[in-house]
Design a protein around this motif. Sequence first.
Motif, PDB file in Angstrom:
ATOM      1  N   VAL A   1       0.968  -1.289   0.029  1.00  0.00           N
ATOM      2  CA  VAL A   1       0.036  -0.193  -0.038  1.00  0.00           C
ATOM      3  C   VAL A   1       1.107   1.319  -0.053  1.00  0.00           C
ATOM      4  CG1 VAL A   1      -1.954  -1.251   1.132  1.00  0.00           C
ATOM      5  CG2 VAL A   1      -0.086   0.004   2.483  1.00  0.00           C
TER       6      VAL A   1
ATOM      7  N   ASP B   1       3.016   6.283   4.009  1.00  0.00           N
ATOM      8  CA  ASP B   1       2.344   7.664   4.361  1.00  0.00           C
ATOM      9  C   ASP B   1       3.532   8.065   5.244  1.00  0.00           C
ATOM     10  OD1 ASP B   1       1.530  10.053   5.205  1.00  0.00           O
ATOM     11  OD2 ASP B   1       0.286   9.148   6.924  1.00  0.00           O
TER      12      ASP B   1
ATOM     13  N   SER C   1      -1.728   5.824  12.103  1.00  0.00           N
ATOM     14  CA  SER C   1      -0.925   4.868  10.945  1.00  0.00           C
ATOM     15  C   SER C   1       0.030   3.713  11.691  1.00  0.00           C
ATOM     16  CB  SER C   1      -0.251   5.656  10.077  1.00  0.00           C
ATOM     17  OG  SER C   1       0.806   6.436  10.522  1.00  0.00           O
TER      18      SER C   1
ATOM     19  N   PRO D   1      -0.491   1.309  13.657  1.00  0.00           N
ATOM     20  CA  PRO D   1      -0.956  -0.245  13.964  1.00  0.00           C
ATOM     21  C   PRO D   1      -0.540  -0.903  12.432  1.00  0.00           C
ATOM     22  CG  PRO D   1      -2.377   0.992  15.083  1.00  0.00           C
ATOM     23  CD  PRO D   1      -1.542   2.039  14.410  1.00  0.00           C
ATOM     24  N   GLY D   2      -1.105  -0.381  11.315  1.00  0.00           N
ATOM     25  CA  GLY D   2      -0.890  -0.583   9.949  1.00  0.00           C
ATOM     26  C   GLY D   2       0.373  -0.910   9.720  1.00  0.00           C
ATOM     27  N   ASP D   3       1.357   0.039  10.037  1.00  0.00           N
ATOM     28  CA  ASP D   3       2.953   0.018   9.787  1.00  0.00           C
ATOM     29  C   ASP D   3       3.581  -1.209  10.577  1.00  0.00           C
ATOM     30  OD1 ASP D   3       2.564   2.279   8.260  1.00  0.00           O
ATOM     31  OD2 ASP D   3       3.541   3.668   9.956  1.00  0.00           O
TER      32      ASP D   3
ATOM     33  N   ALA E   1       1.823  -3.681  11.308  1.00  0.00           N
ATOM     34  CA  ALA E   1       1.481  -5.124  10.678  1.00  0.00           C
ATOM     35  C   ALA E   1       1.978  -5.396   9.343  1.00  0.00           C
ATOM     36  CB  ALA E   1      -0.164  -5.000  10.563  1.00  0.00           C
ATOM     37  N   ARG E   2       2.455  -4.509   8.865  1.00  0.00           N
ATOM     38  CA  ARG E   2       3.192  -4.866   7.662  1.00  0.00           C
ATOM     39  C   ARG E   2       4.609  -5.098   8.042  1.00  0.00           C
ATOM     40  NH1 ARG E   2       0.174  -0.662   6.254  1.00  0.00           N
ATOM     41  NH2 ARG E   2       1.658   0.983   6.334  1.00  0.00           N
TER      42      ARG E   2
END
Length: 69
Positions: free
Chosen positions: A10, A13, A20, A22-24, A26-27
Amino acid sequence: MTNLKVQAPVPVDLEGDLASLPGDGARMAPHWAVHDRVTSRPVSPALIHGVNVPPASARLLEAMSDYGD
């Protein structure tokens, strides 16, 4: 030398905020190795001799307020 090309699934950012994180995480999680168990043994107080702080760092910390700047 191996040239590994990595593409983010994705858009990244670069001006991210707390939402942002938690998404970072997880990746990134699949890239981290997990060890079975790391146990540390206690260190004898006789082996601890103190901490050396460079004078420039000490001056920097002394100039800061107690709750950050």
